[in-house]
Scaffold this motif. Structure first.
Motif, PDB file in Angstrom:
ATOM      1  N   GLY A   1       0.827  -1.194   0.000  1.00  0.00           N
ATOM      2  CA  GLY A   1       0.000   0.000   0.000  1.00  0.00           C
ATOM      3  C   GLY A   1       0.859   1.241   0.000  1.00  0.00           C
ATOM      4  O   GLY A   1       2.072   1.189  -0.226  1.00  0.00           O
ATOM      5  N   SER A   2       0.232   2.357   0.294  1.00  0.00           N
ATOM      6  CA  SER A   2       0.957   3.620   0.332  1.00  0.00           C
ATOM      7  C   SER A   2       1.968   3.630   1.474  1.00  0.00           C
ATOM      8  O   SER A   2       1.706   3.117   2.564  1.00  0.00           O
ATOM      9  CB  SER A   2      -0.030   4.779   0.516  1.00  0.00           C
ATOM     10  OG  SER A   2       0.651   5.969   0.854  1.00  0.00           O
ATOM     11  N   ILE A   3       3.122   4.257   1.247  1.00  0.00           N
ATOM     12  CA  ILE A   3       4.121   4.382   2.309  1.00  0.00           C
ATOM     13  C   ILE A   3       3.635   5.299   3.423  1.00  0.00           C
ATOM     14  O   ILE A   3       4.203   5.317   4.516  1.00  0.00           O
ATOM     15  CB  ILE A   3       5.465   4.900   1.760  1.00  0.00           C
ATOM     16  CG1 ILE A   3       5.289   6.287   1.132  1.00  0.00           C
ATOM     17  CG2 ILE A   3       6.051   3.917   0.764  1.00  0.00           C
ATOM     18  CD1 ILE A   3       6.597   6.944   0.731  1.00  0.00           C
ATOM     19  N   HIS A   4       2.570   6.065   3.172  1.00  0.00           N
ATOM     20  CA  HIS A   4       2.041   6.983   4.175  1.00  0.00           C
ATOM     21  C   HIS A   4       0.906   6.372   4.992  1.00  0.00           C
ATOM     22  O   HIS A   4       0.468   6.960   5.974  1.00  0.00           O
ATOM     23  CB  HIS A   4       1.531   8.263   3.498  1.00  0.00           C
ATOM     24  CG  HIS A   4       2.570   8.955   2.675  1.00  0.00           C
ATOM     25  ND1 HIS A   4       3.670   9.571   3.216  1.00  0.00           N
ATOM     26  CD2 HIS A   4       2.686   9.111   1.321  1.00  0.00           C
ATOM     27  CE1 HIS A   4       4.415  10.095   2.262  1.00  0.00           C
ATOM     28  NE2 HIS A   4       3.840   9.819   1.093  1.00  0.00           N
ATOM     29  N   ALA A   5       0.422   5.224   4.578  1.00  0.00           N
ATOM     30  CA  ALA A   5      -0.768   4.643   5.209  1.00  0.00           C
ATOM     31  C   ALA A   5      -0.383   3.768   6.396  1.00  0.00           C
ATOM     32  O   ALA A   5       0.412   2.826   6.260  1.00  0.00           O
ATOM     33  CB  ALA A   5      -1.546   3.825   4.183  1.00  0.00           C
ATOM     34  N   THR A   6      -0.961   4.073   7.552  1.00  0.00           N
ATOM     35  CA  THR A   6      -0.705   3.279   8.761  1.00  0.00           C
ATOM     36  C   THR A   6      -1.054   1.815   8.542  1.00  0.00           C
ATOM     37  O   THR A   6      -0.347   0.911   9.019  1.00  0.00           O
ATOM     38  CB  THR A   6      -1.523   3.833   9.936  1.00  0.00           C
ATOM     39  OG1 THR A   6      -1.130   5.190  10.160  1.00  0.00           O
ATOM     40  CG2 THR A   6      -1.285   3.030  11.198  1.00  0.00           C
ATOM     41  N   LEU A   7      -2.131   1.564   7.806  1.00  0.00           N
ATOM     42  CA  LEU A   7      -2.592   0.189   7.613  1.00  0.00           C
ATOM     43  C   LEU A   7      -1.779  -0.578   6.564  1.00  0.00           C
ATOM     44  O   LEU A   7      -2.095  -1.724   6.267  1.00  0.00           O
ATOM     45  CB  LEU A   7      -4.070   0.188   7.225  1.00  0.00           C
ATOM     46  CG  LEU A   7      -5.031   0.599   8.343  1.00  0.00           C
ATOM     47  CD1 LEU A   7      -6.461   0.677   7.826  1.00  0.00           C
ATOM     48  CD2 LEU A   7      -4.953  -0.385   9.508  1.00  0.00           C
TER      49      LEU A   7
ATOM     50  N   PRO B   1      -2.236   9.377  -0.182  1.00  0.00           N
ATOM     51  CA  PRO B   1      -3.167  10.361   0.386  1.00  0.00           C
ATOM     52  C   PRO B   1      -2.705  11.785   0.109  1.00  0.00           C
ATOM     53  O   PRO B   1      -1.495  12.077   0.096  1.00  0.00           O
ATOM     54  CB  PRO B   1      -3.133  10.034   1.878  1.00  0.00           C
ATOM     55  CG  PRO B   1      -2.716   8.608   1.955  1.00  0.00           C
ATOM     56  CD  PRO B   1      -1.754   8.411   0.826  1.00  0.00           C
ATOM     57  N   CYS B   2      -3.675  12.670  -0.106  1.00  0.00           N
ATOM     58  CA  CYS B   2      -3.372  14.050  -0.465  1.00  0.00           C
ATOM     59  C   CYS B   2      -4.483  14.952   0.053  1.00  0.00           C
ATOM     60  O   CYS B   2      -5.656  14.553   0.088  1.00  0.00           O
ATOM     61  CB  CYS B   2      -3.247  14.163  -1.989  1.00  0.00           C
ATOM     62  SG  CYS B   2      -2.820  15.802  -2.594  1.00  0.00           S
ATOM     63  N   SER B   3      -4.134  16.168   0.453  1.00  0.00           N
ATOM     64  CA  SER B   3      -5.153  17.121   0.901  1.00  0.00           C
ATOM     65  C   SER B   3      -5.837  17.744  -0.306  1.00  0.00           C
ATOM     66  O   SER B   3      -5.288  17.773  -1.419  1.00  0.00           O
ATOM     67  CB  SER B   3      -4.521  18.210   1.761  1.00  0.00           C
ATOM     68  OG  SER B   3      -3.702  19.051   0.965  1.00  0.00           O
TER      69      SER B   3
ATOM     70  N   GLY C   1     -17.388   6.001  -5.626  1.00  0.00           N
ATOM     71  CA  GLY C   1     -16.605   4.910  -5.072  1.00  0.00           C
ATOM     72  C   GLY C   1     -15.175   4.875  -5.562  1.00  0.00           C
ATOM     73  O   GLY C   1     -14.504   3.851  -5.460  1.00  0.00           O
ATOM     74  N   LEU C   2     -14.683   6.006  -6.080  1.00  0.00           N
ATOM     75  CA  LEU C   2     -13.329   6.057  -6.611  1.00  0.00           C
ATOM     76  C   LEU C   2     -12.338   6.729  -5.670  1.00  0.00           C
ATOM     77  O   LEU C   2     -11.128   6.579  -5.839  1.00  0.00           O
ATOM     78  CB  LEU C   2     -13.312   6.802  -7.958  1.00  0.00           C
ATOM     79  CG  LEU C   2     -14.173   6.180  -9.073  1.00  0.00           C
ATOM     80  CD1 LEU C   2     -14.089   7.025 -10.330  1.00  0.00           C
ATOM     81  CD2 LEU C   2     -13.743   4.760  -9.357  1.00  0.00           C
ATOM     82  N   VAL C   3     -12.851   7.460  -4.699  1.00  0.00           N
ATOM     83  CA  VAL C   3     -12.006   8.194  -3.762  1.00  0.00           C
ATOM     84  C   VAL C   3     -12.549   7.996  -2.355  1.00  0.00           C
ATOM     85  O   VAL C   3     -13.769   7.952  -2.149  1.00  0.00           O
ATOM     86  CB  VAL C   3     -11.969   9.712  -4.116  1.00  0.00           C
ATOM     87  CG1 VAL C   3     -11.368  10.536  -2.982  1.00  0.00           C
ATOM     88  CG2 VAL C   3     -11.159   9.920  -5.390  1.00  0.00           C
ATOM     89  N   GLU C   4     -11.641   7.864  -1.413  1.00  0.00           N
ATOM     90  CA  GLU C   4     -12.026   7.712   0.000  1.00  0.00           C
ATOM     91  C   GLU C   4     -11.563   8.937   0.775  1.00  0.00           C
ATOM     92  O   GLU C   4     -10.431   9.404   0.614  1.00  0.00           O
ATOM     93  CB  GLU C   4     -11.375   6.460   0.578  1.00  0.00           C
ATOM     94  CG  GLU C   4     -11.640   6.264   2.056  1.00  0.00           C
ATOM     95  CD  GLU C   4     -10.897   5.058   2.617  1.00  0.00           C
ATOM     96  OE1 GLU C   4     -11.218   4.647   3.740  1.00  0.00           O
ATOM     97  OE2 GLU C   4      -9.986   4.539   1.928  1.00  0.00           O
ATOM     98  N   ARG C   5     -12.452   9.454   1.613  1.00  0.00           N
ATOM     99  CA  ARG C   5     -12.106  10.576   2.489  1.00  0.00           C
ATOM    100  C   ARG C   5     -11.465  10.023   3.760  1.00  0.00           C
ATOM    101  O   ARG C   5     -12.049   9.199   4.467  1.00  0.00           O
ATOM    102  CB  ARG C   5     -13.351  11.388   2.839  1.00  0.00           C
ATOM    103  CG  ARG C   5     -13.077  12.693   3.600  1.00  0.00           C
ATOM    104  CD  ARG C   5     -14.393  13.364   3.962  1.00  0.00           C
ATOM    105  NE  ARG C   5     -15.181  13.683   2.775  1.00  0.00           N
ATOM    106  CZ  ARG C   5     -15.145  14.868   2.152  1.00  0.00           C
ATOM    107  NH1 ARG C   5     -14.356  15.821   2.623  1.00  0.00           N
ATOM    108  NH2 ARG C   5     -15.886  15.083   1.085  1.00  0.00           N
ATOM    109  N   LEU C   6     -10.255  10.465   4.089  1.00  0.00           N
ATOM    110  CA  LEU C   6      -9.517  10.000   5.253  1.00  0.00           C
ATOM    111  C   LEU C   6      -9.562  11.040   6.368  1.00  0.00           C
ATOM    112  O   LEU C   6      -9.876  12.213   6.123  1.00  0.00           O
ATOM    113  CB  LEU C   6      -8.052   9.720   4.880  1.00  0.00           C
ATOM    114  CG  LEU C   6      -7.808   8.708   3.759  1.00  0.00           C
ATOM    115  CD1 LEU C   6      -6.322   8.646   3.445  1.00  0.00           C
ATOM    116  CD2 LEU C   6      -8.343   7.342   4.138  1.00  0.00           C
ATOM    117  N   PRO C   7      -9.244  10.650   7.601  1.00  0.00           N
ATOM    118  CA  PRO C   7      -9.166  11.628   8.680  1.00  0.00           C
ATOM    119  C   PRO C   7      -8.144  12.728   8.363  1.00  0.00           C
ATOM    120  O   PRO C   7      -7.166  12.501   7.643  1.00  0.00           O
ATOM    121  CB  PRO C   7      -8.703  10.788   9.877  1.00  0.00           C
ATOM    122  CG  PRO C   7      -9.135   9.397   9.556  1.00  0.00           C
ATOM    123  CD  PRO C   7      -9.014   9.279   8.074  1.00  0.00           C
ATOM    124  N   GLY C   8      -8.387  13.915   8.899  1.00  0.00           N
ATOM    125  CA  GLY C   8      -7.451  15.017   8.702  1.00  0.00           C
ATOM    126  C   GLY C   8      -7.603  15.723   7.369  1.00  0.00           C
ATOM    127  O   GLY C   8      -6.689  16.436   6.934  1.00  0.00           O
ATOM    128  N   GLY C   9      -8.756  15.546   6.707  1.00  0.00           N
ATOM    129  CA  GLY C   9      -8.978  16.236   5.445  1.00  0.00           C
ATOM    130  C   GLY C   9      -8.192  15.683   4.274  1.00  0.00           C
ATOM    131  O   GLY C   9      -7.993  16.372   3.266  1.00  0.00           O
TER     132      GLY C   9
END
Length: 395
Positions: free
Chosen positions: A287-293, A352-354, A380-388
């Motif tokens: 996954g993304s290098i920025h994603a905790t999961l 992830p990007c603001s 269903g193509l984009v997910e909103r994550l915490p922190g905007g």
């Protein structure tokens, strides 16, 4: 004794019938303080049945347990086996009566570790369970299978990945094994059911306690179309220590384990650890290098797990003769987009990007970018994550 062609395969034979006394003996052994799964399996391997264990001389028990328990604990375990409290004998007798009543219901079965019907791949793992309760299609326990595990608090992308991997692997002929938890497990079971080879849910409670409540309907469907399994006595409530312990059964039933999404300290890494110790293949979805999961999956890949980008990566090791058609390595369909929507999705990439940073990348106003992100989210193509923050889900 040599096997002959007249013996029915394990999945076709019926489990051995147990009367109340013999069943109570198995339950007593399982519930004896200081005698865990590894000790119980070692005792059965050496002495063949619980009655022989309880009748064995202390020196014999001591010799068997010395190989699996710290020296400081062996004496107490021998004493517990030789002189059980009356409360334990009463508990085992009550559970035996309740279990026989449960077994009278259609689709319910119980196998002991000494039963020829016990799944052979599970019988051979370290600390094999003494008892295995099943509900549903027991034959699935003998079919080629893959375990899929991951975070309970999964992202939408993780859930989508688990569903698609499971459906593709199931369509290719692998039953899907998982733990009936929320998130990745539930999606894996859904995909297994959709793919055709079905699914096995290994529970961390008594098989009569469908947990979690949020997955009750899924559990009932698995009991009808797949198989539910548990090593725990009837009535066993959910307890934190039960779930890591049951993970060895998830990996033990399968040819390999796929971790779809996991944080650095996820319980899914326990399943992967068991799999490696059992000689199973371990796969991880990056996954993304920025994603905790993604941290747990990346750790597994660094440690030698095979990177899995599609079902084909798993099938070439677990089911090499499976067809490699479109269904076996299904990719997410790319939705055709036009104009600024397409520009926003392309600018988002896969990290992830603001919204503000995305507006700059795409050369759009902040208001237009927010509107396009909402449209992409609803599609269903984009997910909103915490922190905007926003993350791409498809393509």
């Amino acid at each position: 004794m040599q096997a002959t062609e007249t013996l029915a395969p394990a999945h076709q034979a019926e489990p051995q019938q147990l009367d109340a006394g013999r069943l109570a003996a198995w339950l007593r052994l399982q519930l004896t303080a200081g005698v865990g799964a590894a000790s119980g399996a070692a005792l059965i391997s050496a002495l063949h049945d619980p009655a022989s264990v309880f009748e064995a001389e202390p020196a014999v028990l001591h010799a068997v347990l010395t190989d699996v328990l710290p020296a400081s604990l062996v004496g107490a375990a021998v004493q517990a086996l030789r002189a059980p409290p009356q409360s334990l004998l009463d508990q085992a007798a009550r559970l035996a009566d309740a279990t026989l009543a449960w077994l009278a219901q259609p689709g319910h079965a119980l196998m002991t570790l000494a039963d020829p019907c016990f799944p052979p791949q599970l019988a051979n793992i370290p600390a094999a369970p003494l008892l295995l309760y099943t509900r549903g299609r027991r034959a699935l326990l003998y079919q080629p299978s893959a375990a899929i595990v991951g975070s309970r608090n999964a992202s939408a992308q993780g859930v989508a990945n688990a569903l698609r991997f499971a459906e593709a692997l199931s369509a290719a002929g692998l039953a899907i094994v998982s733990g009936l938890a929320r998130g990745i497990d539930a999606a894996a079971h859904e995909g297994g059911l959709a793919g055709g080879a079905s699914t096995v849910a290994v529970m961390g409670t008594g098989i009569d306690r469908l947990y979690p409540a949020a997955n009750r309907e899924l559990a009932l469907r698995i009991a009808s179309e797949g198989c539910i399994a548990s090593e725990y006595p009837l009535g066993t409530a959910p307890a934190p220590e039960n779930f890591p312990r049951r993970n060895r059964i998830i990996s033990g039933l399968a040819r390999g384990v796929l971790v779809v999404e996991a944080a650095a300290r996820s319980g899914s890494l326990i399943t992967a650890h068991y799999a490696a110790n059992q000689g199973r293949e371990v796969f991880a979805v990056p996954g993304s290098i920025h994603a905790t999961l993604s941290k747990g999956c990346h750790h597994l890949i660094r440690e030698g797990a095979k990177l899995a980008e599609s079902a084909a990566d798993v099938l070439e090791d677990l089911l090499p003769d499976a067809p490699r058609g479109e269904g076996a390595a299904r990719k997410v369909a790319i939705v055709q987009l036009r104009g600024e929507l397409e520009a926003v999705l392309l600018a988002l990439g896969h990290d992830p990007c603001s919204a503000d940073a995305l507006a700059l990348r795409a050369g759009l106003s902040a208001g237009d970018t927010q509107g396009h992100l909402l449209a992409l989210e609803l599609a269903g193509l984009v997910e909103r994550l915490p922190g905007g923050m926003f993350q791409r889900l498809q393509g």
